[in-house]
Design an enzyme around this catalytic site. Structure first.
Site, PDB file in Angstrom:
ATOM      1  N   LYS A  50       1.969  -3.768   3.806  1.00  8.54           N
ATOM      2  CA  LYS A  50       2.677  -3.178   2.653  1.00  8.54           C
ATOM      3  C   LYS A  50       3.859  -4.094   2.285  1.00  8.54           C
ATOM      4  CE  LYS A  50       1.310   1.161   4.637  1.00  8.54           C
ATOM      5  NZ  LYS A  50       1.079   2.540   4.335  1.00  8.54           N
TER       6      LYS A  50
ATOM      7  N   GLY B 199       0.647   6.880   6.794  1.00  5.91           N
ATOM      8  CA  GLY B 199       2.089   6.782   7.007  1.00  5.91           C
ATOM      9  C   GLY B 199       2.734   8.102   7.397  1.00  5.91           C
TER      10      GLY B 199
ATOM     11  N   SER C  57      -2.665   6.344   9.986  1.00  7.13           N
ATOM     12  CA  SER C  57      -1.914   6.529  11.238  1.00  7.13           C
ATOM     13  C   SER C  57      -2.700   6.125  12.483  1.00  7.13           C
ATOM     14  CB  SER C  57      -1.412   7.977  11.347  1.00  7.13           C
ATOM     15  OG  SER C  57      -0.511   8.254  10.298  1.00  7.13           O
TER      16      SER C  57
HETATM   17  C1  PEP Z   1      -2.458   1.939   5.251  1.00  8.59           C
HETATM   18  O1  PEP Z   1      -1.469   1.447   4.760  1.00  8.59           O
HETATM   19  O2  PEP Z   1      -3.569   1.673   4.786  1.00  8.59           O
HETATM   20  C2  PEP Z   1      -2.317   2.850   6.390  1.00  8.59           C
HETATM   21  C3  PEP Z   1      -3.401   3.402   6.885  1.00  8.59           C
HETATM   22  O3  PEP Z   1      -1.054   3.072   6.870  1.00  8.59           O
HETATM   23  P1  PEP Z   1      -0.657   3.789   8.267  1.00  8.59           P
HETATM   24  O4  PEP Z   1      -1.488   3.162   9.337  1.00  8.59           O
HETATM   25  O5  PEP Z   1       0.805   3.500   8.444  1.00  8.59           O
HETATM   26  O6  PEP Z   1      -0.952   5.247   8.110  1.00  8.59           O
END
Ligand code: PEP
Length: 253
Positions: free
Chosen positions: A11, A173, A213
């Site tokens: 990100k 997230g 996550s």
């Molecule tokens: C993502 O950004 O695609 C994602 C799955 O983030 P996270 O692992 O932080 O949930």
């Protein structure tokens, strides 16, 4: 036999300097010893630094977004060709944050996927339902609509170059992960849909990643499911040690 793909989505984190530091640390861990594919999608400006430090490894780098046109007066945007020229081999398309904050529709996701393929990048197309949609029992409908929207009129040959990521929006997230059973159920639905729309061989070869996550603690359980072919990892990919541990877990399975 599908090979695992462990992908990180940074990100808007990690400057070029931080990306180089990360790349050096990851290269030092000799990621090529593992029989899986590894991908990192840093912010565009950090991509060259990361790629440079990983140049002696097989770790791929990718973009997080492209514009749907090959070039033009689109201030602030970046093209698929630019990523390709900078050494990227993948690009994320339709990440839920793009859909949510930048208004990306299935139609736009489709255009960007076509653009990526034309430029020789592997599109990693993200789909997934929101919490409200899940609560209202709309998950399957949403997934089918997103699949149809993104891949309408695609050829089998195009489809064979695509990776899909199932990412329930409520799990991104938030620290809330889909249970391995929930994830497996949706991965199977996606694979069956590809089989119906295209054919069994293509569906069988298609890599479908889970995202939402994923961390060291839950990676093994998720990756053990038969239709989960890897992970798209946000937060836990930012720390090189955690990302490397997930790579090791995938390799052991
Ligand atoms: C993502 O950004 O695609 C994602 C799955 O983030 P996270 O692992 O932080 O949930």
């Amino acid at each position: 036999m599908r090979k695992f793909l462990i992908a990180g989505n940074w990100k808007m984190f990690h400057t070029p300097k931080e990306a180089a530091e990360y790349g050096r640390k990851l290269a030092h861990k000799n990621p090529d010893q593992y029989d899986i594919d590894v991908l990192l999608c840093p912010p565009a400006l950090s991509l060259p630094a990361l790629r440079e430090t990983l140049r002696h490894t097989k770790v791929a780098v990718g973009g997080q977004n492209i514009h749907q046109e090959p070039k033009g007066a689109f201030t602030g945007e970046m093209s698929a060709e630019m990523y390709k020229d900078a050494g990227a081999s993948y690009v994320l398309v339709g990440h839920s944050e793009r859909r949510q904050y930048f208004g990306e529709t299935d139609e736009l996701v489709r255009s960007k996927t076509i653009r990526a393929l034309e430029a020789g990048l592997t599109p990693l197309v993200c789909i997934g339902e929101t919490l409200d949609e899940r609560k209202n029992n709309q998950t399957s409908n949403v997934i089918l609509t997103q699949l149809n929207g993104a891949f309408k009129h695609f050829s089998k040959s195009d489809m064979s170059k695509i990776v899909i990521a199932y990412e329930p929006v409520w799990a991104i997230g938030t620290g809330k992960t889909a249970t391995p059973e929930q994830a497996q159920e949706l991965h199977l639905l996606i694979r069956r849909t590809i089989e119906l729309e295209f054919d069994a061989a293509l569906a069988n070869d298609m890599r479908i990643l889970y995202g939402g996550s994923v961390k060291v603690e839950n990676a093994r359980d998720l990756l053990s499911r038969p239709d989960i072919d890897g992970a798209l990892i946000g937060g836990a990919s930012l720390k090189v040690d955690d990302f490397h541990k997930i790579i090791e877990i995938a390799h052991q399975l």
